[in-house]
Design an enzyme around this catalytic site. Sequence first.
Site, PDB file in Angstrom:
ATOM      1  N   GLY A 167       0.816  -1.207   0.000  1.00 27.20           N
ATOM      2  CA  GLY A 167       0.000   0.000   0.000  1.00 27.20           C
ATOM      3  C   GLY A 167       0.848   1.255   0.000  1.00 27.20           C
ATOM      4  O   GLY A 167       1.964   1.254   0.524  1.00 27.20           O
ATOM      5  N   GLN A 222       2.643  10.323   0.921  1.00 22.86           N
ATOM      6  CA  GLN A 222       4.008   9.767   0.969  1.00 22.86           C
ATOM      7  C   GLN A 222       4.838  10.220  -0.218  1.00 22.86           C
ATOM      8  O   GLN A 222       6.061  10.080  -0.219  1.00 22.86           O
ATOM      9  CB  GLN A 222       3.972   8.228   0.993  1.00 22.86           C
ATOM     10  CG  GLN A 222       3.434   7.643   2.283  1.00 22.86           C
ATOM     11  CD  GLN A 222       3.495   6.129   2.244  1.00 22.86           C
ATOM     12  OE1 GLN A 222       2.563   5.483   1.800  1.00 22.86           O
ATOM     13  NE2 GLN A 222       4.604   5.562   2.703  1.00 22.86           N
ATOM     14  N   CYS A 252       6.834   0.496   6.677  1.00 23.83           N
ATOM     15  CA  CYS A 252       6.330   1.604   5.867  1.00 23.83           C
ATOM     16  C   CYS A 252       7.468   2.104   4.987  1.00 23.83           C
ATOM     17  O   CYS A 252       8.591   2.263   5.479  1.00 23.83           O
ATOM     18  CB  CYS A 252       5.852   2.719   6.798  1.00 23.83           C
ATOM     19  SG  CYS A 252       5.238   4.173   5.949  1.00 23.83           S
ATOM     20  N   LEU A 253       7.180   2.358   3.710  1.00 27.61           N
ATOM     21  CA  LEU A 253       8.231   2.877   2.826  1.00 27.61           C
ATOM     22  C   LEU A 253       8.813   4.186   3.344  1.00 27.61           C
ATOM     23  O   LEU A 253       9.962   4.511   3.070  1.00 27.61           O
ATOM     24  CB  LEU A 253       7.665   3.115   1.415  1.00 27.61           C
ATOM     25  CG  LEU A 253       7.275   1.900   0.566  1.00 27.61           C
ATOM     26  CD1 LEU A 253       6.743   2.375  -0.770  1.00 27.61           C
ATOM     27  CD2 LEU A 253       8.444   0.956   0.383  1.00 27.61           C
ATOM     28  N   HIS A 282      -3.571   1.599   8.067  1.00 26.30           N
ATOM     29  CA  HIS A 282      -2.229   2.202   8.002  1.00 26.30           C
ATOM     30  C   HIS A 282      -2.194   3.302   6.930  1.00 26.30           C
ATOM     31  O   HIS A 282      -1.711   4.413   7.189  1.00 26.30           O
ATOM     32  CB  HIS A 282      -1.195   1.102   7.708  1.00 26.30           C
ATOM     33  CG  HIS A 282       0.201   1.587   7.467  1.00 26.30           C
ATOM     34  ND1 HIS A 282       1.262   1.252   8.278  1.00 26.30           N
ATOM     35  CD2 HIS A 282       0.722   2.394   6.493  1.00 26.30           C
ATOM     36  CE1 HIS A 282       2.368   1.847   7.815  1.00 26.30           C
ATOM     37  NE2 HIS A 282       2.063   2.529   6.728  1.00 26.30           N
ATOM     38  N   GLU A 283      -2.717   2.975   5.731  1.00 24.87           N
ATOM     39  CA  GLU A 283      -2.664   3.957   4.641  1.00 24.87           C
ATOM     40  C   GLU A 283      -3.587   5.143   4.926  1.00 24.87           C
ATOM     41  O   GLU A 283      -3.243   6.293   4.638  1.00 24.87           O
ATOM     42  CB  GLU A 283      -3.023   3.309   3.297  1.00 24.87           C
ATOM     43  CG  GLU A 283      -2.116   2.152   2.869  1.00 24.87           C
ATOM     44  CD  GLU A 283      -0.630   2.453   2.930  1.00 24.87           C
ATOM     45  OE1 GLU A 283      -0.241   3.627   2.821  1.00 24.87           O
ATOM     46  OE2 GLU A 283       0.146   1.506   3.113  1.00 24.87           O
ATOM     47  N   HIS A 305      -2.012   7.779   6.997  1.00 20.43           N
ATOM     48  CA  HIS A 305      -1.130   8.712   6.288  1.00 20.43           C
ATOM     49  C   HIS A 305      -1.898   9.973   5.857  1.00 20.43           C
ATOM     50  O   HIS A 305      -1.327  11.060   5.801  1.00 20.43           O
ATOM     51  CB  HIS A 305      -0.542   8.049   5.033  1.00 20.43           C
ATOM     52  CG  HIS A 305       0.654   7.183   5.284  1.00 20.43           C
ATOM     53  ND1 HIS A 305       1.849   7.671   5.794  1.00 20.43           N
ATOM     54  CD2 HIS A 305       0.864   5.857   5.076  1.00 20.43           C
ATOM     55  CE1 HIS A 305       2.722   6.677   5.882  1.00 20.43           C
ATOM     56  NE2 HIS A 305       2.150   5.562   5.465  1.00 20.43           N
TER      57      HIS A 305
HETATM   58 NI    NI Z   1       3.104   3.721   5.398  1.00 21.44          NI
END
Ligand code: NI
Length: 167
Positions: free
Chosen positions: A47, A52, A97-98, A139-140, A143
Amino acid sequence: MALLEILTYPNPLLKSKSEPVHDLDQETLKFIDDLCETMYASPGCVGVAAPQTGVLKRIIVVDASRNAKCELQHGKMILINPVIEWQQGDVMAREGCLSVPHFTGNVKRAKDIRFRAQTLDGKEIQMETSDFEARVILHEADHLDGLLFLDRVSSLKTDIFRRKRYL
Ligand code: NI
């Protein structure tokens, strides 16, 4: 299509609240294509959220099927203006997480959720999901409100782990 640069902690844009999307214009559609490409270009990534990449719009893309252990999942989903309407249960699991490339964390999240969102064709959908896919969506969606998993761990001392391996 193009790969987008992923911002990493502590970039202040990751702490910002994203704005609702009112118009799926060509620029936004192109951006969504790029966001999907960026997710699929990153091994094991399930995701990505628009902020991000520095774009403060309420758009997330997820694909829980990339995790072979995930049983209940709906494959690739592009969710615009997602809203978590209901959630229940508490499950602790490890997240990455990226935008936090060198660490993972133990995060407690709901087991089951119901959410609504707009799709690419402008339709409003409402769906339920559980377990891993629910975690990815939560989680997404975090963000979009400027929250990272780091903000969700109970203790920065005992619930954050330096990555030993990368997918
Ligand atoms: Ni993330």
